[in-house]
Design an enzyme around this catalytic site. Structure first.
Site, short mmCIF file in Angstrom:
data_model
loop_
_atom_site.label_atom_id
_atom_site.label_comp_id
_atom_site.label_asym_id
_atom_site.label_seq_id
_atom_site.Cartn_x
_atom_site.Cartn_y
_atom_site.Cartn_z
N ASP A 84 0.86 -1.19 0.00
CA ASP A 84 0.00 0.00 0.00
C ASP A 84 0.89 1.23 0.00
O ASP A 84 1.67 1.45 0.93
CB ASP A 84 -0.91 -0.04 1.23
CG ASP A 84 -2.02 1.00 1.16
OD1 ASP A 84 -1.87 2.00 0.45
OD2 ASP A 84 -3.04 0.80 1.86
N ASP A 95 -3.20 7.36 -3.47
CA ASP A 95 -3.14 6.25 -2.52
C ASP A 95 -3.62 5.01 -3.26
O ASP A 95 -4.74 5.00 -3.79
CB ASP A 95 -4.05 6.61 -1.33
CG ASP A 95 -4.09 5.58 -0.23
OD1 ASP A 95 -3.36 4.58 -0.31
OD2 ASP A 95 -4.87 5.79 0.73
N HIS A 154 -11.71 6.33 2.04
CA HIS A 154 -11.69 7.65 2.70
C HIS A 154 -11.49 8.76 1.68
O HIS A 154 -11.02 8.52 0.56
CB HIS A 154 -10.53 7.68 3.70
CG HIS A 154 -9.24 7.20 3.09
ND1 HIS A 154 -8.39 8.05 2.43
CD2 HIS A 154 -8.71 5.96 2.96
CE1 HIS A 154 -7.38 7.33 1.95
NE2 HIS A 154 -7.54 6.06 2.25
N HIS A 162 -6.04 10.80 4.94
CA HIS A 162 -7.17 10.03 5.45
C HIS A 162 -8.22 10.99 5.99
O HIS A 162 -8.18 11.35 7.16
CB HIS A 162 -6.68 9.08 6.56
CG HIS A 162 -7.29 7.73 6.47
ND1 HIS A 162 -8.53 7.44 6.98
CD2 HIS A 162 -6.83 6.59 5.92
CE1 HIS A 162 -8.80 6.16 6.74
NE2 HIS A 162 -7.78 5.62 6.09
N GLU A 187 -10.99 1.20 -1.01
CA GLU A 187 -10.08 0.11 -0.68
C GLU A 187 -10.77 -1.05 0.03
O GLU A 187 -10.75 -1.16 1.25
CB GLU A 187 -8.89 0.60 0.14
CG GLU A 187 -9.20 1.47 1.34
CD GLU A 187 -7.89 1.94 2.02
OE1 GLU A 187 -6.96 1.13 2.17
OE2 GLU A 187 -7.83 3.11 2.40
N GLU A 276 -6.79 -1.19 -3.90
CA GLU A 276 -7.13 0.23 -3.69
C GLU A 276 -6.75 1.09 -4.88
O GLU A 276 -5.68 0.91 -5.49
CB GLU A 276 -6.40 0.76 -2.45
CG GLU A 276 -6.68 2.23 -2.14
CD GLU A 276 -6.02 2.74 -0.87
OE1 GLU A 276 -5.00 2.16 -0.45
OE2 GLU A 276 -6.53 3.71 -0.30
MN MN Z 1 -3.64 2.92 0.92
MN MN Z 2 -6.20 4.46 1.69
#
Ligand code: MN
Ligand code: MN
Length: 292
Positions: A84, A95, A154, A162, A187, A276
């Site tokens: 990630d 992200d 998010h 976030h 995600e 994600e």
């Molecule tokens: Mn992530």
């Molecule tokens: Mn994330």
């Protein structure tokens, strides 16, 4: 959204997609986790961007928030590996995460990936996040697994990795309506366990909370370093340079200057997969920034 801002989100996303493509092939049995994390973070910097948070390499029951410590000597075994990664350009964050399965559970890996694709098809202005959560849950259950219900997607904003809105991974009573210009990370996490995670006693990632008076000179220096370099974005203990940084970091934690991001693990010890992407909501749907 201003055109320059959209361009930064897009550029950050493309850099991240390139980095993940290169990193994927380095995840193999016997490879060092610390070397991979350094490779990923250095590659981001070499492309003119910066990590939005430490390279997360979470194995098996660990769903999120593991990054190697400064002296980590561990190597990949036959694990379910979640990679990630976050990239930011001038604070605008991308992200994205992939699962590389070395454990022989391809269908569990596929469950979160398929749920992400279903969610991306739905995302558009006027759509409720509740609809997205229900579709994610239904897709993962279709594979015979459960979504991790207390981990969510998010919102993203400048120097915030976030934020709101929450994007649920299961059906919820009340969602939030998505609007043009929203930037969100979706995600889904799938597991062959109970579908709940809790905090593990492992902490390698921290984030700045608020400036407070601290006595120890090393702690004051570290507070300054963190504020300047990372602002409100998460950082790794591994990144800190200087004398007695571990001690200084613990002082900052006690004073409430920083907070921890403990490893989150599946409560029964079951395997977890993740997929994600980051998207920008546009008039006719969404633009995935983290796809090549
Ligand atoms: Mn992530
Ligand atoms: Mn994330």
């Amino acid at each position: 959204m201003q055109a320059e801002v959209l361009e930064k989100y897009r550029k950050a996303g493309q850099i991240l997609a390139e980095v993940l493509r290169e990193a994927r092939s380095r995840v193999e049995v016997g490879a060092s986790l610390l070397e991979l994390a350094n490779f990923v973070e250095d590659l981001i910097r070499s492309k003119g961007a910066a990590p939005a948070f430490p390279c997360n390499i979470s194995l098996d029951r660990n769903a999120a928030h593991y990054t190697p410590g400064p002296k980590d000597e561990s190597c990949f075994g036959e694990s379910m590996v979640k990679l990630d990664v976050g990239v930011h350009l001038d604070g605008y964050v991308a992200d994205s995460a992939i699962t590389i399965d070395l454990s022989g559970h391809p269908d569990l890996t596929e469950a979160s990936k398929a749920a992400l694709e279903v969610a991306l098809e739905l995302v558009a202005p006027g759509v409720s996040t509740a609809k997205i959560g229900a579709a994610i849950e239904e897709t993962i259950e279709g594979y015979g697994y459960r979504p991790v219900s207390n981990l969510t997607g998010h919102g993203l904003s400048r120097y915030v990795a976030h934020g709101d809105p929450v994007i649920p991974n299961k059906a919820v009573e009340k969602g939030v309506i998505l609007r043009v210009g929203d930037v969100i990370a979706i995600e889904p996490f799938a597991t062959n366990g109970s579908g709940r995670i809790s905090e593990a006693p492992i902490n390698e990632i921290y984030g700045f909370s608020a400036p407070r008076p601290v006595r120890l000179p090393q702690a004051r220096a570290l507070m300054k370093q963190i504020q300047e370099l990372y602002k409100t974005l998460p950082f790794a203990r591994r990144w800190l340079v200087g004398k007695r940084t571990d001690f200084a970091l613990m002082q900052l934690l006690k004073s409430g200057v920083v907070h921890r991001y403990p490893v989150l693990w599946e409560v029964e010890g079951a395997l977890v997969s993740q997929a994600e992407h980051t998207v920008v909501i546009v008039e006719d749907g969404c633009e995935v920034t983290t796809r090549l």
